[in-house]
Design a protein around this motif. Sequence first.
Motif, mmCIF file in Angstrom:
data_model
loop_
_atom_site.group_PDB
_atom_site.id
_atom_site.type_symbol
_atom_site.label_atom_id
_atom_site.label_comp_id
_atom_site.label_asym_id
_atom_site.label_seq_id
_atom_site.Cartn_x
_atom_site.Cartn_y
_atom_site.Cartn_z
ATOM 1 N N UNK A 134 0.830 -1.210 0.000
ATOM 2 C CA UNK A 134 0.000 0.000 0.000
ATOM 3 C C UNK A 134 0.862 1.257 0.000
ATOM 4 N N UNK A 135 1.936 1.251 0.752
ATOM 5 C CA UNK A 135 2.832 2.401 0.793
ATOM 6 C C UNK A 135 3.486 2.619 -0.568
ATOM 7 N N UNK A 136 3.907 1.521 -1.202
ATOM 8 C CA UNK A 136 4.532 1.618 -2.521
ATOM 9 C C UNK A 136 3.547 2.149 -3.556
ATOM 10 N N UNK A 137 2.296 1.696 -3.480
ATOM 11 C CA UNK A 137 1.290 2.177 -4.425
ATOM 12 C C UNK A 137 0.988 3.659 -4.215
ATOM 13 N N UNK A 138 0.940 4.099 -2.958
ATOM 14 C CA UNK A 138 0.723 5.522 -2.681
ATOM 15 C C UNK A 138 1.864 6.358 -3.251
ATOM 16 N N UNK A 139 3.086 5.876 -3.057
ATOM 17 C CA UNK A 139 4.246 6.591 -3.596
ATOM 18 C C UNK A 139 4.197 6.630 -5.120
ATOM 19 N N UNK A 140 3.805 5.530 -5.726
ATOM 20 C CA UNK A 140 3.690 5.460 -7.186
ATOM 21 C C UNK A 140 2.649 6.460 -7.675
ATOM 22 N N UNK A 141 1.523 6.499 -6.993
ATOM 23 C CA UNK A 141 0.445 7.425 -7.367
ATOM 24 C C UNK A 141 0.938 8.875 -7.286
ATOM 25 N N UNK A 142 1.644 9.210 -6.209
ATOM 26 C CA UNK A 142 2.158 10.577 -6.045
ATOM 27 C C UNK A 142 3.162 10.922 -7.137
ATOM 28 N N UNK A 143 4.029 9.970 -7.494
ATOM 29 C CA UNK A 143 5.015 10.227 -8.536
ATOM 30 C C UNK A 143 4.354 10.505 -9.879
#
Length: 177
Positions: A43-52
């Motif tokens: 979930x943290x990785x997906x949030x970071x991906x979304x922000x990028x």
Amino acid sequence: MIRLYNVLREFWYLSESGETKLVEAVETEEVLEVEPEENAGLNKALDTYRKLIEKKDGADPLTEKEQESLEKRIKEIEKREVVEKIEEHESVEIPCEKGKITIGPPTLTRFEKARIMGARALQLSLGAPPFIPIPKNARISLDISMEELEQRVIPITIRRVLPNGDYQNIPIDYFEK
């Protein structure tokens, strides 16, 4: 524990002429019951991906089509299998045919050269007989070991290991000069 130490330390400094008092320390432990979120790292990785992805376009917000595309990619990533346990792998020796080195470069690396020369120089300094006639310009045992390595007369085998544990034993003669 620190609290107990501070109380005893204060008591020791303030004690007068041999009087001793017993001080009872009360330790309290707070237990926080927090349930770990399932796939928290994902979930943290997906949030970071979304922000990028959102920052890549700069100040302009994503269009509906781009937002749908982003959500579709995130759903695909979520559906992927998460490998949590790595199966044990038995190390296997990879056979070495003449002139065919499958692991690493076909020449000795600088680290392998340094290791070989250092080990051989130590042997020579401890009294091992040299495999070549001692060169006239050799001042120390390292000079002799360098010459032995250049002539490939040292009977040594290099073991190169892959990350999964598989390895290849390569005689020094197989390496290019």
